[in-house]
Design a protein around this motif. Structure first.
Motif: not given
Lengths: 162, 162
Positions: B82, B84, A67, B101, B67-69, B58-59, B80
């Protein structure tokens, strides 16, 4: 909608190869390796990316999947930018996503290629791919290419110093 | 390239309204408010999004620009995901980016709309917009719609419990 503003400088060539892309070309008096370093070393990026504005490099993980996040402290306010690296091939090619905090979730795919011209100079070619034509034209109308040329002039100064 | 696999289940309707989009439709026996909560409360999301696999949230910042993850612990490995949030309008509409990911920098714009059918049921419509047709077809061929229907079945179970 008005047609997008393509204002080339003498140094920067800007074209729209498709209805969702912007392509730019510019030649630098430096090797690919030096330009690559100026684009991937946080201490150097901080000297040119913000075009004279203070730039805080929060993240810059130059590996596939890494990132990046920069915060520019401009006279008109604080602007965050972020993205993720899709392809990292030093010193030739860098593909990454680009997103401005002011328009979260609008993601540009930015591809950058460094071409050795064989005489100590390097041609830097970028292609930006947008999800829609409207997003591309909005970015062009917001002064994308003028900002890019300002950054490139600052990059040139960094390259000349070293 | 083979044509993308559109394997609808009895419950899930899948169409390709343009060459870079996938649209899905499914009806749930629950109100929009309950579905919205199941999609935005981390404790509830963890119960269905991973389709039975352990999911670590995680988010999950459900606000514009947030954000999201999620990290899914599947039998074949750890995955993973993720993105936004672009638009958050409870309990009607959620627009977010989606990135796996395994293919960093390939970003899907995922729009979700909850439509009140007036009889206690809700129609959930999603549209996924890709940068290219190849990316869309690759996602379809990877089992996107089968995975979605598995998640939706798990979501249904969560909604029935409450």
């Amino acid at each position: 909608m008005s047609s997008p503003s393509l204002k080339p400088s003498p140094a920067l060539t800007v074209t729209t190869p498709s209805d969702r892309e912007v392509r730019t070309e510019r030649v630098f008096n430096a090797s690919r390796e030096r330009i690559w370093r100026a684009m991937t070393d946080p201490a150097l990026v901080a000297q040119w990316w913000g075009r004279g504005n203070r730039l805080v490099i929060e993240r810059l993980e130059v590996v596939r999947g890494g990132h990046w996040r920069f915060v520019e402290h401009a006279p008109d306010g604080v602007h965050g930018f972020e993205g993720r690296f899709r392809e990292v091939t030093p010193p030739e090619r860098l593909v990454q996503t680009f997103e401005w905090d002011g328009m979260p979730g609008y993601v540009v795919i930015s591809s950058m290629t460094l071409e050795d011209l064989g005489d100590g100079r390097t041609k830097l070619v970028t292609t930006s791919l947008f999800h829609t034509t409207e997003e591309r034209d909005g970015m062009l109308d917001s002064g994308m290419t003028e900002g890019l040329e300002q950054s490139y002039r600052a990059l040139e100064a960094v390259l000349a110093k070293r």
